[in-house]
Write an enzyme that holds these catalytic residues in place. Structure first.
Site, PDB file in Angstrom:
ATOM      1  CG  LEU A 112      -1.839  -1.249   1.105  1.00  0.00           C
ATOM      2  CD1 LEU A 112      -2.734  -1.037   2.204  1.00  0.00           C
ATOM      3  CD2 LEU A 112      -2.661  -1.160  -0.287  1.00  0.00           C
ATOM      4  CG  ASP A 172       7.296  -9.142  -0.141  1.00  0.00           C
ATOM      5  OD1 ASP A 172       7.633 -10.227  -0.789  1.00  0.00           O
ATOM      6  OD2 ASP A 172       6.357  -8.576  -0.544  1.00  0.00           O
ATOM      7  CG  ASP A 180       3.936  -9.269  -5.004  1.00  0.00           C
ATOM      8  OD1 ASP A 180       3.836  -8.198  -4.284  1.00  0.00           O
ATOM      9  OD2 ASP A 180       4.696  -9.735  -5.906  1.00  0.00           O
TER      10      ASP A 180
END
Lengths: 425, 309
Positions: free
Chosen positions: A63, A152, A305
């Site tokens: 985000l 990530d 993703d």
């Protein structure tokens, strides 16, 4: 508080082994027994011909806040999630600053509370500043409310550090999500190593670079007796490794993004950076293996993703462009179209499980079911609706999708969070 | 314009047909004559502006393009990455569009990223000529190599062409592979397995790691520069071992057929991929390549520049 009745829909609630055409009642933002709203003033929602599913969960989105609000904000990303049928999203910690401290987590939660129309659940990092060198304050991150830890976008290369992170996460009860990439094997690779990288002279990213870390994670999951979830699986070898390990009872799982089954590396031949993602698009054999892995349950979670980037950032030389594409508003349509209709690998009930029951189980969320008393997060899906992807109509602040103009069958038509409709077609 | 040519850009040899390649070579024949005249200049591109836009350093290719443009009477501007706005953070697209706004007709681009010319060509009305993009293509080098072979041997079809060296990172190798195979040559790639992976066989060529088996059958040996300074050291153990296994030493050169051509795109590492005696020997056409490069680049600028107008 919101009170409503969703009439005549096909209610699919896998946790309760429920699949029937029935009315679903919502009282004060929670799923209720129909009798409980008898004397209440309730909004009526007609769901005839539609599937009434527990609100879908996407456990892998970026985000971009804090730090890159020009790509996406928590507010715009949440709107994109709602438009895609998602009531809960799990945001990755590779922001700026990284979500490696309780203050940043508190900021994200506050921002979500004030601006997001869906549930936004933060993750924390495994290592400080995602540098892969020392542990982040995993216990404090847990207290601050993260639902998992992950680096990530990066991958802890030091196996010893990863081992200690997993042991520590086990102590504090946090699942570990891992982006599987061996830096030595991958080097400066930007596309799948194979025919197309050879032809185009682009640096190759070999499948073994993912498989090596999936194997590492399997070994550490056994050593530490704790669950490790492998993010965005792209390679056939990874599917085989996870399949074998799960058969032995190892606590390992894997997730799939739609681009890794919708496209192959053939798509990169015009150097279009909307086909550049990490891990990269791979071969037909990899796509086939992932489809089988979904069908037999080896790969248990679907996600996007979602990786928004501004147009000017993507409109650069291929090897210099950032990795990633937006996905929240196309993933459900792509998965229903490809998995249920085109390839007939799974039915819609299995697909809903992969978007609800499985992520809720992995992250221990109070979500993913339509049980009485559960939060009234509900997604209405028309599995046969034919529609065309139009990037200009995205709610997301970014447009970096390779799927513009794709004709898909199946999409969410209404998204309800806490009993309140936050989006409808 | 001729019906044989309708492209404003030359991005690579992969997308060209055999007819198009032959047409460029035939056009280059005519321009080669110009170089032998007392007045080496023709008015073909008079009033046109060519920008040599080199985002990666080059002397030889840039000079060749510059001279080719001058001989066609074009105005030439040279821009390198160090002097362009790219160093100030401007994107390649913005820089190129600014050049176009100054009415640049032809943009000759050298760039370290594969696909950079394709990327620009989709945005610009100007001609884009690829002067080398990453490890992807170097089409004018491929064309001048093929031109030189055709000039010396009279044909391309059925010739055995060996390309030796660092193939994986070589744009020269790829353009040669695409062009030569389209014209019917049998191409063998030779070098260490780390720099000549088997994946190349899918491009319609043979892969060998034994140069002594390849040399006796070759009609052409094209030696690529070993760029040891730029390579990650895991690709091969060192220059000495490379020369031992793959260098065209004067002893090895005895394996060559008497009419086999020895080529090299330059700059040469004497004593590494090729011995001095061989580079300067009777079979060497290395300097012919340089001369022919000028004619080929004139042909390319003339053809593409004509379409863009």
């Amino acid at each position: 508080m919101s009170t409503a009745i969703i009439r005549n829909g096909r209610v699919i609630d896998p946790v309760n082994k429920r699949d029937e055409v029935v009315d679903l009642a919502i009282l004060d933002g929670k799923i209720a027994d129909k009798s409980a709203i008898k004397n209440q003033k309730a909004e009526t929602i007609d769901a005839k011909g539609l599937i009434v599913a527990p609100g879908l969960i996407d456990i892998h989105v970026h985000l971009r806040e804090p730090g890159a609000g020009h790509k996406e904000t928590i507010e715009s990303g949440a709107r994109a999630a709602a438009a895609g049928g998602f009531t809960t999203v799990v945001c990755m910690p590779n922001t700026s600053p990284t979500a490696d401290n309780p203050a940043t987590i508190a900021w994200i939660k506050d921002r979500a509370l004030k601006s997001a129309c869906v549930n936004v659940l933060p993750t924390g990092t495994i290592s400080k500043n995602i540098a892969g060198e020392e542990l982040a304050p995993i216990g404090s991150l847990g207290q601050a409310g993260v639902v998992a830890i992950t680096d990530d976008g990066h991958c802890v290369q030091n196996h010893e550090l990863m081992r200690r992170a997993i042991e520590y996460a086990r102590m504090v009860g946090l699942p570990v999500l891992d982006h599987c990439q061996d830096y030595n094997l991958v080097g400066n690779g930007v596309v799948n190593e194979g025919y197309w990288s050879t032809l185009l002279g682009l640096p190759g990213w070999p499948a073994a670079g993912e498989e090596a870390i999936v194997m590492r994670n399997i070994l550490l999951a056994e050593l530490c007796d704790h669950h490790i979830h492998c993010q965005h699986i792209s390679a056939a070898g990874s599917v085989r490794l996870i399949h074998e390990a799960r058969a032995r009872g190892v606590k390992i799982s894997g997730e799939v993004c739609p681009h890794h089954i919708a496209l192959t590396d053939e798509a990169i031949q015009n150097f279009d950076t909307n086909y550049k993602m990490n891990p990269p698009l791979r071969s037909k054999a990899d796509v086939d293996a992932i489809l089988e892995g979904i069908a037999d349950g080896t790969l248990s979670i679907l996600c996007s993703d979602h990786a928004p980037h501004a147009e000017f950032e993507k409109e650069v030389e291929f090897d210099q462009a950032p990795f990633g594409i937006v996905g929240l508003e196309t993933e459900l349509g792509l998965f229903i179209d490809l998995l249920v209709h085109k390839h007939r690998k799974i039915d819609i009930v299995h697909l809903i499980e992969m978007y609800t029951v499985e992520p809720a189980k992995l992250l221990k969320l109070d979500a993913g079911t339509l049980s009485i008393g559960a939060p009234a997060d509900v997604t209405l899906i028309d599995p046969d609706l034919e529609w065309t992807v139009k990037i200009d109509e995205f709610q997301s602040a970014s447009r970096n999708s390779p799927f513009d103009g794709w004709k898909l069958k199946g999409r969410a038509v209404r998204t309800i969070v806490g009993g309140k409709t936050v989006w409808k077609l | 314009m001729s019906t044989h040519w309708n492209r404003k850009d030359l991005l690579g040899l992969r997308e060209l047909s055999a007819d198009e390649i032959n047409f460029i070579l035939d056009t280059a024949d005519a321009f080669k004559q110009v170089g032998t005249r007392e007045i080496k200049k023709v008015p073909a591109l008079r009033g046109k502006t060519l920008v040599n836009f080199f985002v990666e350093p080059s002397t030889r290719t840039r000079t060749s393009f510059e001279l080719a443009a001058h001989r066609l009477s074009a105005d030439v501007i040279n821009i390198s990455a160090a002097t362009s706005s790219l160093s100030k953070g401007e994107t390649l697209k913005d820089t190129a569009r600014n050049l176009e706004a100054l009415h640049a007709d032809i943009l000759v681009l050298r760039h370290s990223s594969a696909g950079a010319p394709q990327f620009l060509a989709q945005w610009l009305k100007s001609s884009v000529i690829n002067a080398g993009d990453g490890a992807h293509e170097h089409p004018t080098q491929g064309l001048l190599d093929i031109y030189t072979i055709r000039e010396k041997r009279g044909k391309i079809d059925n010739l055995n062409v060996a390309i030796v060296g660092d193939i994986l990172f070589s744009r020269v190798a790829r353009s040669n592979i695409f062009g030569l195979t389209k014209l019917g040559a049998k191409v063998t790639l030779v070098g260490p397995s780390t720099l000549v992976p088997r994946e190349f066989e899918k491009l319609g060529v043979t892969v060998s790691h034994k140069i002594d088996d390849v040399l006796p059958k070759a009609d052409v040996v094209n030696l690529l520069r070993i760029q040891h300074e730029r390579q990650r050291k895991e690709y091969f153990p060192g220059i000495g071992e490379y020369t031992t296994l793959f260098g065209l030493t004067k002893e090895r050169a005895k394996l060559l057929k008497p009419d086999c051509l020895v080529m090299h795109p330059g700059p040469i590492n004497r004593g590494v991929e090729i011995d001095s005696e061989v580079a300067d020997g009777l079979q060497s056409v290395i300097l012919d390549q340089v001369t022919n490069g000028l004619a080929v680049r004139m042909a390319v600028l003339y053809l593409c520049g004509g379409i863009a107008s």
